[in-house]
Enzyme design. Structure first.
Site, mmCIF file in Angstrom:
data_model
loop_
_atom_site.group_PDB
_atom_site.id
_atom_site.type_symbol
_atom_site.label_atom_id
_atom_site.label_comp_id
_atom_site.label_asym_id
_atom_site.label_seq_id
_atom_site.Cartn_x
_atom_site.Cartn_y
_atom_site.Cartn_z
ATOM 1 N NE ARG A 157 48.524 -21.717 9.048
ATOM 2 C CZ ARG A 157 48.733 -22.138 10.194
ATOM 3 N NH1 ARG A 157 48.387 -20.950 11.173
ATOM 4 N NH2 ARG A 157 49.296 -22.960 10.537
ATOM 5 C CB ALA B 163 41.879 -24.930 7.428
ATOM 6 C CE LYS C 88 35.972 -27.207 15.323
ATOM 7 N NZ LYS C 88 36.564 -26.815 13.875
#
Length: 343
Positions: free
Chosen positions: A35, A84, A160
């Site tokens: 990032r 990620a 998730k």
């Protein structure tokens, strides 16, 4: 084939860095996303300290919250390991703060992979997308199971689940032939490559420092990070892995007490502050009235017996993970060797 270019998202993370190590050792060229540009130097130092030749490693700066740079990051890649994912230090008040970034970030990577002509994406999901439901399940969870989004679950667990479902929907619809395989790991333990550590190892750290005087009656799956990295690469290359999910777990689930006992047995005096005293369930629930940590423990099926099976990964991919105890003890030794424990 070794020599092909693999994109690893989140390469500076615990699992991502181990995936990079395994890929480089096998002769693949690797491009990883970070990032912030300064993370490149940090990761190169970490890999050098691990004895890895990182000359075949490229970097791309890309953020899962924005479209920019993902097309370029995926260009020329044969495979993508999408590792990620946001993991909060604490659960947000608004679940969308986690759900939307997790879902949209995965879709960004999948679109970029499709547009770049990538052969297969291996998505790191979680057992969180498999094993949470309103009623207990007596038999072990398998890849056929999905978390019930209407159950009393944390925003992380829901994020998730939503993100993985969205990924499968994408490849069935707009994927244009893109292959997808998904890894659903339980709690990931094992050796650290640097000073940063995930929440799973933070729990071992707290035990070794003696800051957990009493243990809740909870059960967790355990797996070594090195074995999860191996499973990602197997799922990347095996023809039988396309369109499949794989639970990554090393044997039966362990109680928190069993984790504590494994540390004490293997580490001796270094684990002298580890407690094996278990709190009654009702005390944890009362504590939940005053403590967010205790409240989250209660939502994670306090007192329930739970298990999952890795039979599919073993059968289809020949996966042979280390023992649960080895993964736990490797975490503890790593924390000790790196001087990360409070005195």
């Amino acid at each position: 084939m070794p020599g092909e270019l693999v994109l690893v998202t989140g390469g500076s993370g615990f699992l991502g860095s181990h995936c990079i190590v395994k890929l480089l050792e096998k002769g693949y060229r690797v491009r990883t996303t970070v990032r912030r540009p300064e993370r490149e130097a940090e990761l190169r130092t970490l890999l050098a300290n691990a004895g890895v030749d990182a000359r075949q490693l490229e970097f791309a700066v890309a953020d899962l919250s924005a479209d920019a740079a993902w097309r370029e990051a995926a260009a020329g890649c044969a495979f993508v390991l999408h590792v990620a994912s946001p993991f909060p230090e604490k659960q947000p008040a608004n679940e969308d703060e986690l759900i939307i970034p997790a879902r949209d970030g995965s879709l960004r990577v999948l679109r970029a992979a499709r547009d770049a002509g990538v052969k297969r994406v291996v998505l790191t999901s979680s057992f969180a997308a498999v094993g949470y439901r309103r009623a207990p399940k007596r038999e072990p969870f398998t890849e056929a199971d999905w978390t019930d989004e209407k159950a009393d679950i944390t925003p992380y667990v829901k994020s998730k689940t939503v993100a993985e479902r969205a990924a499968w929907e994408f490849v069935r619809g707009d994927g244009a032939g893109l292959e997808l395989a998904v890894i659903n790991p339980v709690g990931i333990f094992g050796p650290l490559l640097g000073p940063d550590y995930p929440p799973s190892i933070a729990s071992v750290k707290s035990m070794l420092e003696g800051s957990v005087p009493f243990l809740p009656r909870l059960m967790f799956g355990v797996v070594d990070v090195r074995d999860v990295a191996d499973l990602h690469i197997a799922a990347m290359t095996a023809p039988t892995a396309a369109g499949e999910r794989f639970i990554a777990v090393a044997g039966d689930f362990m109680t928190v007490k069993e984790i504590a006992q494994a540390l004490k047995h293997a580490l001796g005096s270094a684990a002298s502050r580890v407690s094996t005293r278990v709190l009654p369930d009702w005390v944890v629930r009362v504590a939940g009235l005053f403590s967010a940590t205790a409240r989250q423990a209660g939502k994670a099926e306090l007192g329930r017996t739970k298990n999952a099976s890795s039979e599919k990964a073993r059968r289809l991919l020949g996966w042979q993970p280390r023992s649960r105890e080895e993964a736990i003890v490797a975490s503890g030794r790593s924390l000790i060797d790196r001087g990360l424990l409070k005195r």
